[in-house]
Design an enzyme around this catalytic site. Structure first.
Site, PDB file in Angstrom:
ATOM      1  N   GLU A   1     -24.057 -23.748   2.277  1.00  0.00           N
ATOM      2  CA  GLU A   1     -23.168 -22.681   1.790  1.00  0.00           C
ATOM      3  C   GLU A   1     -23.903 -21.580   1.020  1.00  0.00           C
ATOM      4  O   GLU A   1     -23.666 -21.377  -0.185  1.00  0.00           O
ATOM      5  CB  GLU A   1     -22.055 -23.280   0.932  1.00  0.00           C
ATOM      6  CG  GLU A   1     -21.113 -24.168   1.717  1.00  0.00           C
ATOM      7  CD  GLU A   1     -19.824 -24.499   0.956  1.00  0.00           C
ATOM      8  OE1 GLU A   1     -19.833 -24.433  -0.277  1.00  0.00           O
ATOM      9  OE2 GLU A   1     -18.824 -24.816   1.617  1.00  0.00           O
TER      10      GLU A   1
ATOM     11  N   GLU B   1     -17.184 -28.727   7.342  1.00  0.00           N
ATOM     12  CA  GLU B   1     -16.615 -29.470   6.202  1.00  0.00           C
ATOM     13  C   GLU B   1     -15.144 -29.093   6.040  1.00  0.00           C
ATOM     14  O   GLU B   1     -14.787 -27.912   6.146  1.00  0.00           O
ATOM     15  CB  GLU B   1     -17.273 -29.065   4.874  1.00  0.00           C
ATOM     16  CG  GLU B   1     -18.680 -29.491   4.664  1.00  0.00           C
ATOM     17  CD  GLU B   1     -19.189 -29.007   3.296  1.00  0.00           C
ATOM     18  OE1 GLU B   1     -18.358 -28.700   2.405  1.00  0.00           O
ATOM     19  OE2 GLU B   1     -20.405 -28.929   3.131  1.00  0.00           O
TER      20      GLU B   1
ATOM     21  N   PHE C   1     -14.218 -37.309  -8.086  1.00  0.00           N
ATOM     22  CA  PHE C   1     -12.773 -37.288  -7.814  1.00  0.00           C
ATOM     23  C   PHE C   1     -12.442 -36.539  -6.521  1.00  0.00           C
ATOM     24  O   PHE C   1     -11.293 -36.201  -6.264  1.00  0.00           O
ATOM     25  CB  PHE C   1     -12.018 -36.676  -9.003  1.00  0.00           C
ATOM     26  CG  PHE C   1     -12.103 -37.535 -10.228  1.00  0.00           C
ATOM     27  CD1 PHE C   1     -11.570 -38.826 -10.222  1.00  0.00           C
ATOM     28  CD2 PHE C   1     -12.761 -37.097 -11.369  1.00  0.00           C
ATOM     29  CE1 PHE C   1     -11.671 -39.646 -11.339  1.00  0.00           C
ATOM     30  CE2 PHE C   1     -12.860 -37.908 -12.485  1.00  0.00           C
ATOM     31  CZ  PHE C   1     -12.313 -39.182 -12.476  1.00  0.00           C
TER      32      PHE C   1
END
Ligand code: GAL
Length: 677
Positions: free
Chosen positions: A150, A308, A358
């Protein structure tokens, strides 16, 4: 050059086994087999493990992983880990750390912590990539290279000493003569005349606004430095492992502002894109569709790779909502419908530690006995049945103009209104077209657009003379161009085109703008209903059934254009709001405000005039896309939808349909005329 393997649709994602004990690899391999995973991206952030000390390479751990995956039939997209430079590099060369516009040198501990212009970073990059390429040359599992991660996000522009030195070289190459730069940047304004290249700094933070032409060039320069860092790696890999495709994953076509993907496209063997839902945004599947359409467009219509997305929640938004049952499947199949030949995730197994613990994975912390894993397995089966779609194309009759340079320029400081945002207008038009079931491509304003029935320019603030000419030729040859306000205003240096606005489009649109009247934050104005003929007088008192509009009003003076709707209230009451100018064999339409609800009606008028085919009578929760001979029906609503006139065989369950197809709430049905082998 799309990677030959794996066959069919690639399924899998980023895989970080280095974060886990060895036995987890065995468990993962068996889970991959269960779900039909056939491609994983490895090594994305593993520079510190691949090269623990300068020049000492350690690929043994990676050999073991790649060989194990290969035995299990899983192909590898091998990353060059340059988005995570190791601590030793930063300790030895603290000058590789980027500097923000405000002058803060960032520290080590995040990622993208090296500047694409820093010599020590470039040298270390070259050494590592060569060693990696040589080590894996000819390895049968390695089917493609994934350079960096990215570019442009989060590190867009850097303001370090190396960047400034490179910037001066860039300017010298671009302008040759410092007086040419003075002229292009409007140096007579605020006394900004330079007499030597060494006087020119980066456009650092300032207590007033900084020369917009300088900022625009710095955006171009900075993006180019990242591209050069990519090309350095790509060239080494092409030399060492010829024939293995090289790519880098875009940080979200629609969401990464700093990369001009029209410039990047030709540097990549295959376009790869990442997309993450903005979880709290209603109808975020429309943003997803837009991202996919832009990826396909950047790929020149060729199939691209979804590199992704997330299986469930991300971890970096204010409130990270889990995907609802079926949502991940709908998201994945929507990308395929719009041209992706892969469905890949960040990441295969959710991390136990670190900043992303998370973040969801295909394998969640709850493990394989979970709804999410069962959906992952089901999707794998669906994708195997969709193998026949690979390589096929999506055809669009409508295009939206998207230009990153215009995006950058429009959003610099000191514009007529803070509500003038590039994405705001593009999103509004895209959404209206999506709800009308019209598939769109995106185009650069200088591209060949002759094949489209309608081209929409929602936010073309910066438009060069050449691009304006291109649009004019398109209309004269029979095209329909729909332009929204604040387009065609400035040239490539952010200087206003001479004369009344919109200088670049005045003649084409058959009108000029006498004054901008941006609206207050919550102010709305009324539009008239359909008008016949010219609007000449004060309309106050006429039925205002054209709905309300916001953000923008302006005084349009027709010079050849016909008024179709007017402003019925506000600063421009009695004057045109929506016009058409017939020119040559085509028409140029102009919309001088932002309708609150009526945009679909206005668009429908243009689509009908242009003869754009589209289904009628479908709810706007049903996404309908044709890719090759596959018809994708994706139901985002909570009611079943029946679609008429679709005959063929349903790919997922083999049922033959002759006429109506019912798609259950939240479900996806893909129909082909006859099943592929
Ligand atoms: C992407 C990035 C991945 C991961 C992901 C989390 O932007 O490329 O490495 O951080 O975000 O959503």
């Amino acid at each position: 050059m799309y990677p030959e393997r794996p066959a069919g649709i690639a399924y899998g994602g980023d895989y970080n086994p280095e974060q886990w004990p060895r036995e987890v690899l065995e468990e993962d391999v068996s889970l991959m087999r269960e779900a039909g995973v056939n491609l994983v991206s490895l090594g994305m952030f593993s520079w510190a493990l691949m090269e623990p000390e300068p020049g000492r390479f350690a690929f043994g751990w990676l050999d073991e992983v790649i060989d194990r995956l290969h035995r299990a039939g899983v192909a590898v997209d091998l990353a060059t880990p340059t988005a995570a430079p190791p601590a030793w590099l930063v300790a030895e060369h603290p000058d590789v750390l980027p500097v923000t516009r405000e002058g803060l040198r960032i520290g080590f501990g995040g990622r993208q912590s090296a500047c694409s212009s820093a010599p020590a970073f470039l040298e270390a990059t070259g050494r590592l990539v060569r060693a990696l390429g040589e080590h894996y040359r000819g390895h049968p599992a390695v089917v493609m290279w994934h350079v960096h991660n990215e570019y442009g996000a989060p590190l867009g522009e850097c303001y370090c000493e190396h960047s400034v030195a490179a910037w001066r070289r860039w300017l010298e190459a671009a302008y040759r003569d410092v007086s040419a730069l003075n002229e292009a940047w409007g140096g007579t304004f605020w006394g900004q005349t330079y007499t030597d290249w060494s006087q020119i700094d980066a456009p650092r933070a300032n207590h007033t606004t900084v020369n917009p032409a300088q900022r625009l060039d710095y955006a171009r320069f900075s993006d180019g430095q990242h591209r050069a860092h990519y090309a350095l790696q790509r060239d080494i890999l092409r030399e060492v492992t010829p024939g293995v495709p090289v790519t880098t994953n875009f940080a979200g076509t629609v969401n990464c502002k700093s990369t001009d993907l029209w410039q990047w496209a030709c540097e990549l063997d295959v376009i790869a894109n990442d997309h993450y839902l903005q979880a709290e945004r209603p109808d975020n599947h429309i943003d997803l569709a837009m991202s996919a359409d832009l990826a396909r467009s950047v790929a020149g219509g060729e199939p691209w790779m979804l590199m992704e997305h997330s299986a469930g929640a991300v971890n970096w938004q204010p409130r990270n909502l889990a995907k609802r049952p079926g949502e991940m499947r709908r998201n994945s199949l929507a990308h395929v419908a719009r041209g992706s030949d892969s469905v890949l995730f960040f990441q295969f197994r959710a991390s136990r530690f670190g900043a992303e613990k998370f973040h969801s994975g295909m394998v969640p912390h709850a493990g394989a006995d979970s709804e999410q894993w069962r959906e992952v397995v089901r999707l794998g089966a669906d994708l195997r049945r969709l193998a026949g779609v690979r390589g096929s194309r999506v055809r669009a009759e409508v295009a939206i103009v998207w230009d990153w340079e215009s995006y950058w320029a429009l959003e610099l400081e000191w514009r007529p209104s803070v509500d003038l945002r590039f994405r705001e207008r593009v999103d509004a038009f895209y959404e209206a077209l999506w709800r009308e079931h019209v598939t769109v491509d995106f185009v650069h304003p200088s591209a060949d657009i002759s094949g489209y029935r309608v081209v929409v320019a929602p936010s073309s603030y910066l438009l060069t003379e050449a691009s304006a000419k291109n649009l004019r030729q398109y209309v004269e040859a029979g095209g329909n161009l729909l332009v929204s306000y604040f387009s065609g205003i400035v040239d490539e240096h952010d200087a206003i085109h001479p004369g009344a606005h919109p200088g670049a489009l005045r003649e084409l649109l058959g009108l000029s703008i006498e004054e901008f009247h941006p609206l207050r934050a919550y102010e709305t104005v009324q539009l008239t209903g359909q008008l016949i003929g010219q609007l000449t007088g004060d309309l106050t008192g006429e039925p205002a059934d054209g709905g309300a509009a916001r953000i923008w009003s302006e005084r349009v003076r027709p010079a050849g254009a016909t008024t179709l709707r007017g402003f019925a209230s506000g600063p421009d009451a009695g004057h045109p709001a929506f016009t058409r100018h017939d020119l040559g064999a085509g028409a140029a339409w102009y919309l001088a405000t932002a309708p609150l609800t009526g945009l679909r009606d206005l668009l429908a008028q243009v689509l009908a005039h242009a003869g754009v085919s589209r289904p009628h009578g479908l709810p706007d929760t049903l996404e309908l896309v044709r890719r090759g001979d596959h018809v994708f029906l994706i139901n985002h609503g909570d009611q079943a939808v029946t679609v008429e006139g679709v005959s063929g065989v349903s790919v997922f369950d083999g049922v033959r349909h002759d006429g109506p197809v019912t798609v259950a709430a939240g479900d996806v049905v893909v129909v082909v005329p006859s099943p592929h082998p």
